[in-house]
Design a protein around this motif. Structure first.
Motif, short mmCIF file in Angstrom:
data_model
loop_
_atom_site.label_atom_id
_atom_site.label_comp_id
_atom_site.label_asym_id
_atom_site.label_seq_id
_atom_site.Cartn_x
_atom_site.Cartn_y
_atom_site.Cartn_z
N SER A 63 0.75 -1.19 0.03
CA SER A 63 0.21 0.14 -0.02
C SER A 63 0.92 1.22 -0.09
CB SER A 63 -0.84 -0.16 1.17
OG SER A 63 -0.22 0.14 2.43
N SER A 64 0.19 2.23 -0.35
CA SER A 64 1.01 3.64 -0.18
C SER A 64 1.36 3.92 0.91
CB SER A 64 0.15 4.93 -1.02
OG SER A 64 -0.89 4.97 -0.20
N SER A 65 0.67 3.60 2.08
CA SER A 65 1.13 3.92 3.43
C SER A 65 2.45 3.37 3.82
CB SER A 65 0.22 3.62 4.23
OG SER A 65 0.08 2.17 4.23
N ALA A 103 -2.23 4.27 -6.34
CA ALA A 103 -2.83 5.41 -6.13
C ALA A 103 -3.99 5.93 -7.15
CB ALA A 103 -1.92 6.54 -5.84
N LEU A 132 -4.42 11.86 -9.77
CA LEU A 132 -3.57 11.52 -8.53
C LEU A 132 -3.70 12.43 -7.33
CD1 LEU A 132 -0.25 10.20 -10.49
CD2 LEU A 132 -2.05 8.84 -9.31
N PRO A 133 -3.87 11.92 -5.93
CA PRO A 133 -3.77 12.82 -4.87
C PRO A 133 -2.22 13.13 -4.67
CG PRO A 133 -3.87 10.49 -4.27
CD PRO A 133 -3.99 10.60 -5.94
N GLU A 135 -1.05 14.22 -1.96
CA GLU A 135 -0.66 14.06 -0.62
C GLU A 135 -0.18 12.43 -0.43
OE1 GLU A 135 -5.21 13.13 -0.86
OE2 GLU A 135 -3.73 14.68 -1.46
N ASP A 136 -0.43 11.83 -1.46
CA ASP A 136 0.15 10.25 -1.59
C ASP A 136 1.57 10.42 -1.45
OD1 ASP A 136 -0.68 7.34 -2.67
OD2 ASP A 136 1.05 7.94 -3.56
#
Length: 302
Positions: A63-65, A103, A132-133, A135-136
């Motif tokens: 995941s991006s996290s 994302a 695309l966000p 903040e990602d």
């Protein structure tokens, strides 16, 4: 002295009781221990912990996290000086590509074309797009790299990079000849840092994420290579090399999609007017899938 002797006497009594009772308990429990011993022997500390764990381990996709923005190197080659067009080899890493796709994947929708602030439909552009966000973590990482690449082209006090976008093509899809800059600078909308001013796309990055396709080249009909070589190759392939770009039969240069690689070009002259020579097209895909990322640095005006 009598009170001090009582604990010693109690302990002695307890030991005596255990010595008498333990053999009796073992005699009655031994048949059951014999039945359970194979099962108990098969257990390990790790399996016991897993059995009683309230959060068993489950395989999850990245995941991006969990994304980490790591140092990354790339190489560049000037394809054309005027207009300035640069080929960037390995602009994106495989981990960044995977995170960017994750994302943007949920947001893909038919691409639109806007002229003079109005939606002009999709006749010239038949791809799908996804915002695309910013903040990602992966998006922020790549945008920071683009900012560093731009150097003094942008004034950090007033200019910025606009919202990035993924674009995807499948068999037969295309984007006819177009330019990334606007004929007239656009008014800054609510929420933009340049509110009350106008802006235009001073430059463009076009980075490839997925290249499992035939066709789908990015064609600049009015740009010619600085050198006399008409082909850039990435190594032997039946003696001819796999082409990064070629001279198009109708003029200009056509760039093959290569995952991780990118194109960068400057859209505007020093006086802010658009350079017509940067017109380009996404040629139709013959088959397969092509996904890319658009990054548009914005120059603001008073």
């Amino acid at each position: 002295m009598a009170p001090a002797s009582r604990p010693v006497g109690s302990i002695a009594l307890l030991i005596t009781v255990i010595a008498v009772v333990a053999p009796v308990l073992y005699r009655f429990a031994s048949p059951y221990l014999a039945i359970l011993s194979p099962y108990l022997a098969s257990l390990s500390l790790s399996s016991i912990a897993k059995t009683f764990s309230s959060n068993p381990q489950v395989e999850h996709p990245p995941s991006s996290s969990s994304f980490s923005c790591l140092p990354h190197t790339y190489t560049t080659e000037i394809v054309s000086l005027d207009p300035l067009l640069i080929y960037i080899d390995s602009f994106l890493s495989p981990a960044e590509i995977a995170a960017l796709l994750a994302a943007g994947e949920p947001a893909f929708a038919p691409s639109r074309v806007y002229k003079a602030g109005r939606d002009r439909g999709t006749a010239d552009r038949t791809s799908s797009s996804a915002a695309l966000p910013r903040e990602d973590p992966a998006v922020s990482c790549v945008l920071a790299r683009a900012e560093t690449f731009l150097g003094a082209l942008l004034d950090p006090a007033r200019d910025d990079i606009g919202p990035p976008q993924l674009v995807r093509y499948t068999a037969g899809q295309r984007f006819n000849r177009h330019r990334d800059w606007y004929e007239r600078p656009q008014p800054a909308r609510k929420g933009m840092r340049g509110r009350g001013r106008t802006w235009n796309r001073v430059a463009s990055f076009f980075a490839i994420l997925q290249d499992g396709c035939a066709g789908g080249e990015t064609w600049f009909p009015l740009v010619n290579a600085t050198t006399t070589a008409s082909v850039k190759t990435d190594g032997p392939d039946n003696g001819a090399g796999r082409r990064f770009w070629r001279t198009h039969e109708d003029g200009g240069l056509a760039f093959r999609p290569v995952a991780g690689n990118a194109l960068f070009w400057v859209n505007l002259f020093a006086n802010g007017t658009g350079d017509e020579r940067t017109v380009h097209a996404g040629l139709p895909l013959e088959d397969g899938l092509k996904t890319a990322m658009n990054i548009w640095p914005r120059k603001f005006y008073a």
